[in-house]
Design a protein around this motif. Structure first.
Motif, PDB file in Angstrom:
ATOM      1  N   LEU A  90      -0.421   0.406  -8.869  1.00 44.79           N
ATOM      2  CA  LEU A  90      -0.277   1.101  -7.588  1.00 44.79           C
ATOM      3  C   LEU A  90      -1.633   1.209  -6.903  1.00 44.79           C
ATOM      4  O   LEU A  90      -1.735   1.177  -5.682  1.00 44.79           O
ATOM      5  CB  LEU A  90       0.310   2.507  -7.789  1.00 44.79           C
ATOM      6  N   LEU A  91      -2.666   1.342  -7.744  1.00 48.38           N
ATOM      7  CA  LEU A  91      -4.034   1.502  -7.236  1.00 48.38           C
ATOM      8  C   LEU A  91      -4.980   0.837  -8.223  1.00 48.38           C
ATOM      9  O   LEU A  91      -4.857   1.044  -9.432  1.00 48.38           O
ATOM     10  CB  LEU A  91      -4.358   3.007  -7.139  1.00 48.38           C
ATOM     11  N   ARG A  96      -5.339   0.264  -2.702  1.00 41.91           N
ATOM     12  CA  ARG A  96      -3.909   0.509  -2.916  1.00 41.91           C
ATOM     13  C   ARG A  96      -3.071  -0.756  -2.826  1.00 41.91           C
ATOM     14  O   ARG A  96      -3.377  -1.651  -2.051  1.00 41.91           O
ATOM     15  CB  ARG A  96      -3.407   1.489  -1.848  1.00 41.91           C
ATOM     16  N   GLU A  98       0.247  -1.334  -1.377  1.00 39.79           N
ATOM     17  CA  GLU A  98       1.177  -0.578  -0.533  1.00 39.79           C
ATOM     18  C   GLU A  98       2.638  -0.806  -0.932  1.00 39.79           C
ATOM     19  O   GLU A  98       3.445   0.125  -0.947  1.00 39.79           O
ATOM     20  CB  GLU A  98       0.973  -0.914   0.949  1.00 39.79           C
ATOM     21  N   ILE A 101       3.427   0.993  -4.165  1.00 37.58           N
ATOM     22  CA  ILE A 101       3.484   2.439  -3.906  1.00 37.58           C
ATOM     23  C   ILE A 101       4.820   2.798  -3.252  1.00 37.58           C
ATOM     24  O   ILE A 101       5.447   3.807  -3.592  1.00 37.58           O
ATOM     25  CB  ILE A 101       2.288   2.879  -3.026  1.00 37.58           C
ATOM     26  N   CYS A 104       7.439   3.243  -5.686  1.00 32.28           N
ATOM     27  CA  CYS A 104       7.275   4.384  -6.611  1.00 32.28           C
ATOM     28  C   CYS A 104       6.733   5.606  -5.873  1.00 32.28           C
ATOM     29  O   CYS A 104       5.659   6.124  -6.220  1.00 32.28           O
ATOM     30  CB  CYS A 104       6.311   3.996  -7.738  1.00 32.28           C
ATOM     31  N   THR A 107       5.958   8.802  -8.042  1.00 31.28           N
ATOM     32  CA  THR A 107       4.779   8.591  -8.892  1.00 31.28           C
ATOM     33  C   THR A 107       3.514   8.783  -8.062  1.00 31.28           C
ATOM     34  O   THR A 107       2.584   9.495  -8.469  1.00 31.28           O
ATOM     35  CB  THR A 107       4.798   7.172  -9.502  1.00 31.28           C
ATOM     36  N   TRP A 108       3.498   8.169  -6.893  1.00 30.77           N
ATOM     37  CA  TRP A 108       2.321   8.245  -6.027  1.00 30.77           C
ATOM     38  C   TRP A 108       2.060   9.682  -5.569  1.00 30.77           C
ATOM     39  O   TRP A 108       0.919  10.150  -5.552  1.00 30.77           O
ATOM     40  CB  TRP A 108       2.496   7.311  -4.829  1.00 30.77           C
ATOM     41  N   LYS A 109       3.152  10.390  -5.242  1.00 35.92           N
ATOM     42  CA  LYS A 109       3.023  11.796  -4.820  1.00 35.92           C
ATOM     43  C   LYS A 109       2.382  12.631  -5.943  1.00 35.92           C
ATOM     44  O   LYS A 109       1.472  13.434  -5.704  1.00 35.92           O
ATOM     45  CB  LYS A 109       4.414  12.331  -4.481  1.00 35.92           C
ATOM     46  N   MET A 111       0.415  11.610  -8.258  1.00 35.35           N
ATOM     47  CA  MET A 111      -0.975  11.192  -8.491  1.00 35.35           C
ATOM     48  C   MET A 111      -1.964  11.866  -7.546  1.00 35.35           C
ATOM     49  O   MET A 111      -3.160  11.930  -7.832  1.00 35.35           O
ATOM     50  CB  MET A 111      -1.100   9.661  -8.361  1.00 35.35           C
ATOM     51  N   GLN A 112      -1.459  12.378  -6.416  1.00 34.86           N
ATOM     52  CA  GLN A 112      -2.355  13.028  -5.445  1.00 34.86           C
ATOM     53  C   GLN A 112      -2.926  14.341  -5.984  1.00 34.86           C
ATOM     54  O   GLN A 112      -3.838  14.917  -5.414  1.00 34.86           O
ATOM     55  CB  GLN A 112      -1.632  13.268  -4.117  1.00 34.86           C
ATOM     56  N   VAL A 120      -4.297   3.440 -10.887  1.00 35.15           N
ATOM     57  CA  VAL A 120      -2.980   3.899 -11.353  1.00 35.15           C
ATOM     58  C   VAL A 120      -2.128   2.674 -11.619  1.00 35.15           C
ATOM     59  O   VAL A 120      -1.977   1.816 -10.732  1.00 35.15           O
ATOM     60  CB  VAL A 120      -2.253   4.758 -10.285  1.00 35.15           C
TER      61      VAL A 120
END
Length: 253
Positions: A90-91, A96, A98, A101, A104, A107-109, A111-112, A120
């Motif tokens: 994802l990263l 990134r 995109e 992301i 997912c 998952t991304w939310k 990770m913030q 990631v």
């Protein structure tokens, strides 16, 4: 054997100097494995595990099409050359993916919540995979594994960090310093998957500033640029195939 160029040798000497500084100015000390309570946000990541697992399950439907780690980052060939270690980024090094992301979002939310996020990905170990002892290239980051698919028996599946042997648990976080020698193995007959995250090591000034500069310069190094190009190429094919599959005759009926 080719001797490294003067530029490479200079860069390596800067990294070695920065590593000594990172060790000296580490805000939380330098243990090989951290107590999760050291990072209050770790509990939030564990709460998100069911949603992350649901997104992973959708990715694993196309597991055979996922790249190996060395397909993306060719320097990994020093420790892995078979098809046993697959990834879904994802990263990577702060840049990134995109489309991944978008696939997912939960998952991304989650990770913030992690300060200083740099990498990631889902890390997939096929049955029988064993990564030999190695160390990460730089001690300016720490690594988090969130156990997602952890088969039994537990004694055949582990990671050693320095002299500590750790076992993954589904829904639980493991945080360690990959600059220490470590090795990992899956000697079960089933696939193991963790969410693999790198984040900036908490440091005091002046190491914090030097680390920030090095992390931002790293994306211009040839091996990272090559990895990003490799990932873009794979991503293009992966999503083109998905589009072709959706548009085939009878796909919607």
């Amino acid at each position: 054997m080719n001797r490294p160029s003067a530029t490479t040798r200079f860069f390596m000497s800067i990294v070695a100097w920065a590593e000594r500084m990172n060790f000296k100015y580490a805000r939380l000390g330098n243990p090989p494995v951290y107590d999760n309570a050291t990072f209050p946000w770790a509990a939030e990541i564990e709460k998100a595990a069911p949603a992350i697992r649901a997104e992973l399950d959708r990715i694993l439907v196309r597991k055979d099409e996922l790249p190996t780690f060395q397909d993306i980052s060719t320097d990994v060939k020093t420790i892995s050359t078979d098809r046993g270690w697959k990834t879904f980024f994802l990263l990577g090094f702060g840049l990134r993916s995109e489309q991944n992301i978008q696939a997912c979002p939960e998952t991304w939310k989650a990770m913030q919540k992690i300060p200083g996020l740099t990498t990631v990905m889902f890390s997939i170990f096929e049955p029988g995979k064993h990564l030999p002892a190695h160390r990460g290239p730089y001690n300016g980051v720490l690594r988090l594994h969130l156990g997602l698919v952890v088969p039994e028996p537990r004694d055949k599946l582990a990671i050693r960090v320095k002299d500590q042997i750790c076992h993954w648990e589904e829904g639980k976080v493991l945080i360690f310093d990959d600059a220490y020698e470590h090795e990992a193995w899956n000697h079960t007959d089933k696939t193991r998957v963790v969410l693999f995250v790198d984040f900036v090591k908490p440091l005091r000034f002046p190491a914090r500033l030097v680390n920030w500069l090095l992390m931002h310069l790293a994306i211009f190094t040839p091996f990272i640029k090559e990895g990003l190009d490799n990932h873009k190429e794979w991503e293009k094919k992966f999503y083109a195939q998905a589009e072709a599959w959706r548009n085939r005759p009878g796909a919607n009926g």
